[in-house]
Design a protein around this motif. Structure first.
Motif: not given
Length: 84
Positions: A18-30, A32-36
């Motif tokens: 879920y977090y990988h597919n919803n960038p607003e949940a963790h916009s500063k995560s690895f 999100h940054k690398y579009k995993c």
């Protein structure tokens, strides 16, 4: 551009996806940054220490060895997000 396999440990794969597919949940995560966003390989462990040791082992492997491992379980590199 070919993507780099990303390996990580989680105690809840559904939440992690879920977090990988919803960038607003963790916009500063690895991730999100690398579009995993896509799950193509996973292993299940009942012991967290074993899982962490396996993650460390996989992260040391070269790309060819990681791709070989993924190909054993998922030769077409299908996205497994909806199968979890």
């Amino acid at each position: 551009m070919k993507t780099k396999p990303y390996f990580s440990v989680t105690n809840n794969l559904v939440d992690r996806l879920y977090y990988h597919n919803n960038p607003e949940a963790h916009s500063k995560s690895f991730s999100h940054k690398y579009k995993c966003k896509y799950l193509i390989y996973y292993e299940h462990f009942t012991d967290v220490e074993t899982a962490i040791n396996r993650e460390k082992q996989l992260k040391k492997w070269n790309r060819a060895k990681k791709e070989f491992l993924i190909n054993l379980q998922n030769p077409n590199w299908n996205f497994l997000n909806d199968k979890i």
